[in-house]
Design a protein around this motif. Sequence first.
Motif, PDB file in Angstrom:
ATOM      1  N   ASP A  27     -77.215  -1.730 -71.902  1.00  0.00           N
ATOM      2  CA  ASP A  27     -78.085  -2.572 -72.821  1.00  0.00           C
ATOM      3  C   ASP A  27     -79.640  -2.790 -72.162  1.00  0.00           C
ATOM      4  O   ASP A  27     -80.546  -1.840 -72.443  1.00  0.00           O
ATOM      5  CB  ASP A  27     -78.224  -3.718 -73.447  1.00  0.00           C
ATOM      6  CG  ASP A  27     -76.931  -3.986 -75.214  1.00  0.00           C
ATOM      7  OD1 ASP A  27     -77.460  -2.331 -75.511  1.00  0.00           O
ATOM      8  OD2 ASP A  27     -76.688  -4.690 -76.092  1.00  0.00           O
ATOM      9  N   ASP A  28     -78.998  -2.689 -71.133  1.00  0.00           N
ATOM     10  CA  ASP A  28     -81.168  -2.808 -70.044  1.00  0.00           C
ATOM     11  C   ASP A  28     -81.158  -1.955 -69.359  1.00  0.00           C
ATOM     12  O   ASP A  28     -81.668  -2.199 -68.050  1.00  0.00           O
ATOM     13  CB  ASP A  28     -80.196  -4.506 -69.782  1.00  0.00           C
ATOM     14  CG  ASP A  28     -78.962  -3.979 -68.631  1.00  0.00           C
ATOM     15  OD1 ASP A  28     -78.676  -3.090 -69.146  1.00  0.00           O
ATOM     16  OD2 ASP A  28     -78.853  -5.662 -67.838  1.00  0.00           O
ATOM     17  N   GLY A  29     -80.540  -1.244 -69.564  1.00  0.00           N
ATOM     18  CA  GLY A  29     -80.699   0.383 -69.196  1.00  0.00           C
ATOM     19  C   GLY A  29     -80.414   1.245 -67.754  1.00  0.00           C
ATOM     20  O   GLY A  29     -80.919   1.665 -66.852  1.00  0.00           O
ATOM     21  N   ALA A  30     -79.031   0.461 -67.545  1.00  0.00           N
ATOM     22  CA  ALA A  30     -77.972   0.802 -66.377  1.00  0.00           C
ATOM     23  C   ALA A  30     -77.178   1.789 -66.781  1.00  0.00           C
ATOM     24  O   ALA A  30     -76.665   2.025 -67.652  1.00  0.00           O
ATOM     25  CB  ALA A  30     -77.402  -0.325 -65.799  1.00  0.00           C
ATOM     26  N   GLU A  31     -77.263   3.172 -65.147  1.00  0.00           N
ATOM     27  CA  GLU A  31     -76.597   4.089 -65.211  1.00  0.00           C
ATOM     28  C   GLU A  31     -75.323   3.608 -64.369  1.00  0.00           C
ATOM     29  O   GLU A  31     -74.915   3.419 -63.652  1.00  0.00           O
ATOM     30  CB  GLU A  31     -77.157   5.492 -65.188  1.00  0.00           C
ATOM     31  CG  GLU A  31     -78.611   5.932 -65.939  1.00  0.00           C
ATOM     32  CD  GLU A  31     -79.057   7.267 -65.552  1.00  0.00           C
ATOM     33  OE1 GLU A  31     -78.788   8.320 -66.552  1.00  0.00           O
ATOM     34  OE2 GLU A  31     -79.714   6.266 -64.592  1.00  0.00           O
ATOM     35  N   THR A  32     -73.872   3.641 -65.044  1.00  0.00           N
ATOM     36  CA  THR A  32     -73.058   3.147 -64.598  1.00  0.00           C
ATOM     37  C   THR A  32     -71.945   3.730 -64.542  1.00  0.00           C
ATOM     38  O   THR A  32     -72.040   4.509 -65.144  1.00  0.00           O
ATOM     39  CB  THR A  32     -72.753   1.643 -65.590  1.00  0.00           C
ATOM     40  OG1 THR A  32     -72.081   2.179 -66.786  1.00  0.00           O
ATOM     41  CG2 THR A  32     -73.722   0.981 -65.314  1.00  0.00           C
ATOM     42  N   ASP A  33     -71.095   3.485 -64.702  1.00  0.00           N
ATOM     43  CA  ASP A  33     -69.678   4.109 -64.257  1.00  0.00           C
ATOM     44  C   ASP A  33     -68.653   3.751 -65.813  1.00  0.00           C
ATOM     45  O   ASP A  33     -68.609   3.080 -66.483  1.00  0.00           O
ATOM     46  CB  ASP A  33     -68.470   3.454 -62.956  1.00  0.00           C
ATOM     47  CG  ASP A  33     -67.070   4.266 -62.994  1.00  0.00           C
ATOM     48  OD1 ASP A  33     -67.027   5.342 -62.265  1.00  0.00           O
ATOM     49  OD2 ASP A  33     -66.377   3.678 -63.652  1.00  0.00           O
ATOM     50  N   LEU A  34     -68.189   5.311 -66.029  1.00  0.00           N
ATOM     51  CA  LEU A  34     -67.254   4.906 -67.143  1.00  0.00           C
ATOM     52  C   LEU A  34     -66.483   4.098 -66.948  1.00  0.00           C
ATOM     53  O   LEU A  34     -66.228   3.649 -68.392  1.00  0.00           O
ATOM     54  CB  LEU A  34     -66.667   6.181 -67.355  1.00  0.00           C
ATOM     55  CG  LEU A  34     -65.663   7.157 -66.763  1.00  0.00           C
ATOM     56  CD1 LEU A  34     -64.202   6.378 -66.967  1.00  0.00           C
ATOM     57  CD2 LEU A  34     -65.309   7.994 -66.314  1.00  0.00           C
ATOM     58  N   ASP A  35     -65.846   3.891 -66.200  1.00  0.00           N
ATOM     59  CA  ASP A  35     -64.677   2.018 -66.407  1.00  0.00           C
ATOM     60  C   ASP A  35     -65.406   1.203 -67.394  1.00  0.00           C
ATOM     61  O   ASP A  35     -65.268   0.644 -68.178  1.00  0.00           O
ATOM     62  CB  ASP A  35     -64.613   1.982 -65.382  1.00  0.00           C
ATOM     63  CG  ASP A  35     -63.884   2.714 -64.917  1.00  0.00           C
ATOM     64  OD1 ASP A  35     -62.740   3.417 -65.953  1.00  0.00           O
ATOM     65  OD2 ASP A  35     -63.534   2.409 -63.781  1.00  0.00           O
ATOM     66  N   LEU A  36     -66.455   1.355 -66.825  1.00  0.00           N
ATOM     67  CA  LEU A  36     -67.797  -0.165 -67.625  1.00  0.00           C
ATOM     68  C   LEU A  36     -67.687  -0.108 -69.487  1.00  0.00           C
ATOM     69  O   LEU A  36     -67.594  -1.077 -70.234  1.00  0.00           O
ATOM     70  CB  LEU A  36     -69.314   0.211 -67.335  1.00  0.00           C
ATOM     71  CG  LEU A  36     -69.207  -0.965 -66.584  1.00  0.00           C
ATOM     72  CD1 LEU A  36     -68.746  -0.259 -65.002  1.00  0.00           C
ATOM     73  CD2 LEU A  36     -70.774  -1.435 -65.814  1.00  0.00           C
ATOM     74  N   GLY A  37     -66.940   1.755 -70.205  1.00  0.00           N
ATOM     75  CA  GLY A  37     -66.934   1.721 -71.274  1.00  0.00           C
ATOM     76  C   GLY A  37     -65.631   0.925 -72.052  1.00  0.00           C
ATOM     77  O   GLY A  37     -65.879   0.157 -72.703  1.00  0.00           O
ATOM     78  N   HIS A  38     -64.726   1.286 -70.892  1.00  0.00           N
ATOM     79  CA  HIS A  38     -63.379   0.913 -71.067  1.00  0.00           C
ATOM     80  C   HIS A  38     -63.210  -0.554 -71.075  1.00  0.00           C
ATOM     81  O   HIS A  38     -63.176  -1.468 -72.084  1.00  0.00           O
ATOM     82  CB  HIS A  38     -62.594   1.246 -70.092  1.00  0.00           C
ATOM     83  CG  HIS A  38     -61.963   2.263 -70.245  1.00  0.00           C
ATOM     84  ND1 HIS A  38     -61.582   3.142 -70.993  1.00  0.00           N
ATOM     85  CD2 HIS A  38     -61.784   3.002 -68.819  1.00  0.00           C
ATOM     86  CE1 HIS A  38     -61.088   4.327 -70.845  1.00  0.00           C
ATOM     87  NE2 HIS A  38     -61.652   4.376 -69.651  1.00  0.00           N
ATOM     88  N   TYR A  39     -64.072  -1.623 -70.404  1.00  0.00           N
ATOM     89  CA  TYR A  39     -64.398  -3.005 -69.728  1.00  0.00           C
ATOM     90  C   TYR A  39     -65.469  -3.540 -71.711  1.00  0.00           C
ATOM     91  O   TYR A  39     -64.776  -4.502 -72.439  1.00  0.00           O
ATOM     92  CB  TYR A  39     -65.554  -4.039 -69.183  1.00  0.00           C
ATOM     93  CG  TYR A  39     -65.005  -2.705 -68.065  1.00  0.00           C
ATOM     94  CD1 TYR A  39     -63.787  -2.265 -67.239  1.00  0.00           C
ATOM     95  CD2 TYR A  39     -65.581  -3.189 -67.052  1.00  0.00           C
ATOM     96  CE1 TYR A  39     -63.285  -1.496 -65.954  1.00  0.00           C
ATOM     97  CE2 TYR A  39     -65.731  -2.542 -65.608  1.00  0.00           C
ATOM     98  CZ  TYR A  39     -64.137  -2.281 -65.554  1.00  0.00           C
ATOM     99  OH  TYR A  39     -63.888  -1.748 -63.897  1.00  0.00           O
ATOM    100  N   GLU A  40     -66.126  -2.678 -71.915  1.00  0.00           N
ATOM    101  CA  GLU A  40     -66.176  -3.401 -73.676  1.00  0.00           C
ATOM    102  C   GLU A  40     -65.974  -2.756 -74.742  1.00  0.00           C
ATOM    103  O   GLU A  40     -65.998  -3.643 -75.395  1.00  0.00           O
ATOM    104  CB  GLU A  40     -68.370  -2.850 -73.703  1.00  0.00           C
ATOM    105  CG  GLU A  40     -69.126  -2.544 -72.738  1.00  0.00           C
ATOM    106  CD  GLU A  40     -70.422  -2.428 -73.716  1.00  0.00           C
ATOM    107  OE1 GLU A  40     -70.352  -2.188 -74.516  1.00  0.00           O
ATOM    108  OE2 GLU A  40     -71.903  -2.280 -72.523  1.00  0.00           O
ATOM    109  N   ARG A  41     -65.279  -1.787 -74.509  1.00  0.00           N
ATOM    110  CA  ARG A  41     -64.095  -1.307 -75.869  1.00  0.00           C
ATOM    111  C   ARG A  41     -63.111  -2.232 -76.333  1.00  0.00           C
ATOM    112  O   ARG A  41     -62.563  -3.077 -76.965  1.00  0.00           O
ATOM    113  CB  ARG A  41     -64.310  -0.013 -76.014  1.00  0.00           C
ATOM    114  CG  ARG A  41     -64.995   1.127 -76.338  1.00  0.00           C
ATOM    115  CD  ARG A  41     -64.345   2.615 -76.283  1.00  0.00           C
ATOM    116  NE  ARG A  41     -63.726   2.812 -74.733  1.00  0.00           N
ATOM    117  CZ  ARG A  41     -65.147   3.689 -73.559  1.00  0.00           C
ATOM    118  NH1 ARG A  41     -66.259   3.685 -74.466  1.00  0.00           N
ATOM    119  NH2 ARG A  41     -64.506   4.082 -72.844  1.00  0.00           N
ATOM    120  N   PHE A  42     -62.205  -2.838 -74.580  1.00  0.00           N
ATOM    121  CA  PHE A  42     -61.491  -3.434 -74.777  1.00  0.00           C
ATOM    122  C   PHE A  42     -61.815  -5.754 -74.739  1.00  0.00           C
ATOM    123  O   PHE A  42     -61.257  -6.135 -75.229  1.00  0.00           O
ATOM    124  CB  PHE A  42     -60.092  -3.000 -73.190  1.00  0.00           C
ATOM    125  CG  PHE A  42     -59.445  -2.259 -73.367  1.00  0.00           C
ATOM    126  CD1 PHE A  42     -58.239  -2.717 -73.376  1.00  0.00           C
ATOM    127  CD2 PHE A  42     -60.083  -1.258 -74.089  1.00  0.00           C
ATOM    128  CE1 PHE A  42     -57.739  -1.290 -73.500  1.00  0.00           C
ATOM    129  CE2 PHE A  42     -59.381   0.267 -73.726  1.00  0.00           C
ATOM    130  CZ  PHE A  42     -58.165  -0.123 -73.767  1.00  0.00           C
TER     131      PHE A  42
END
Length: 541
Positions: free
Chosen positions: A63-78
């Motif tokens: 949300d705050d505009g960081a381009e990050t590793d795809l693992d952060l998607g797993h973190y948020e989804r879980f």
Amino acid sequence: MARFIFITGGVVSSLGKGLCSAALGALLQARGFKVRLRKLDPYLNVDPGTMSPYQHGEVYVTDDGAETDLDLGHYERFTGVPARKSDNVTTGQLYSKVLARERRGEYLGATVQVIPHVTDAIKSFVLGDLADEDFVICEIGGTVGDIEGLPFLEAIRQLGNELGRERSLFIHCTLIPYIAAAGELKTKPTQHSVKELQSVGIKPDILVCRSEREIPNEDRRKIGLFCNVREEAVIPALDVHSIYAVPRAYHEEGLDDEVCRHFGLDVGQPGLENWDRIMGRIDEPDGEVTIGVVGKYVSLLDAYKSLAESLTHGGIANNVKVKVSWLDSEIFEKEGTLQQLEGVHGILVPGGFGERGAEGKIAAARFAREHQVPYFGICFGMQMAVIEAARNLAAMPEAGSTEFGNPADPVVGLMTEWSQGNRIERRNSESDLGGTMRLGAYPCVLKEDSRVREIYGEDSISERHRHRFEVNINYRESLEKAGLLFSGLSPDGELPEIVELPSHPWFVGVQFHPELKSRPFDPHPLFTSFVAAAVEQSRLV
């Protein structure tokens, strides 16, 4: 005070450290704890924003505009915990900050070294920007033994000493390979990996052992003996058919029990009913639909990780299985290839950059429009749908994007100025590529009586963006006269966010990336509606 769990990996890459971190976070949440998850990436890039999807996979945006590793998607989804800029750091970012401090004279003339200056920066990152979290789970990217990962291992070793065992725990993910010729599982790679970890001063408390076969108790005892770990702390991690089965699988093997035992926490068992409900929908759907995803990077599906999961979420919401047909957009630039789309129940054109495959995406959008197939265009997919409408509905045969050249009708162009909070962002064609896009969450106002207003059930929304080209608002009147409705705009009315075709069963293009906010327990409304339209389409075919 927060307790810190450090997760490392050994033997080979792609063992699933990210899923292990996400699943453990979900299990601790289910026991009533507040969690935060972070990723430390050893590569020298400042962020993954300019890295090829073929090398790095998807770029996940916060949300705050960081381009990050795809693992952060797993973190948020879980876990449902929104990630922030302070949850992902790279070696490049750390060295940039350390060198900037040296240039400002903040080290008072000291010789700047990896130890203590870089390791202190890593420790500050791990410990910083926290509130009332009970657990902070830090995943260390790469594999033990990688030279670029040594500063991170040294930093967490120091943290382990400074925090003490009552506030720190080390989990090491390894591989137990099966040698078919010998007919045996082999524990030696795990032993060597743990030895490598111990050589830098870190003794793992828990081993998570990936394997495609059951690990016999005698092998668990052997691993525990040779690796100086309790047998109960050797956790098998067998392959499962869905990532959403991982929390239940880890719990049944005792991972969260071992974590609680280590920290002396006497709490009840986690409530996993929601995870069981999700798996019930996945395992026993009422039907099946096929979605054709027309993309540029389909040879590496990690490039579309969040997209694939969001389609699964849409299937869960509609109690159907979503079968994805991954189609390279370049094939549709040849004559006689569009028949490959005739068997799908919905067409999705995702984001992307560059001219390669663009005409194939435009052709897919035209096919969906003319054959009344549900169409979902995301970011670049929306832009290509607008170009298609301009060419074939609004009598602009030379319509195109300035990303590819200088078309006669630039219905898509480079963004040069936009508002972000209280400041104005400005860009031009000479700006750096890295970190210069429109990134993060921006508001959008939905047009009354539009399809998307009905789907969201709200007047305004906030969605995450990652793009530097935009549909040209100056063509709105011509395109709307041709039948393409601009149903979502920025609050100032200058930036088109959503377009739709009211005359079509389901045709929506969005400039943002809704897949970044979809969760298994809370599927994104656009994916839910799109899959529902595909279900209706399947009944017509």
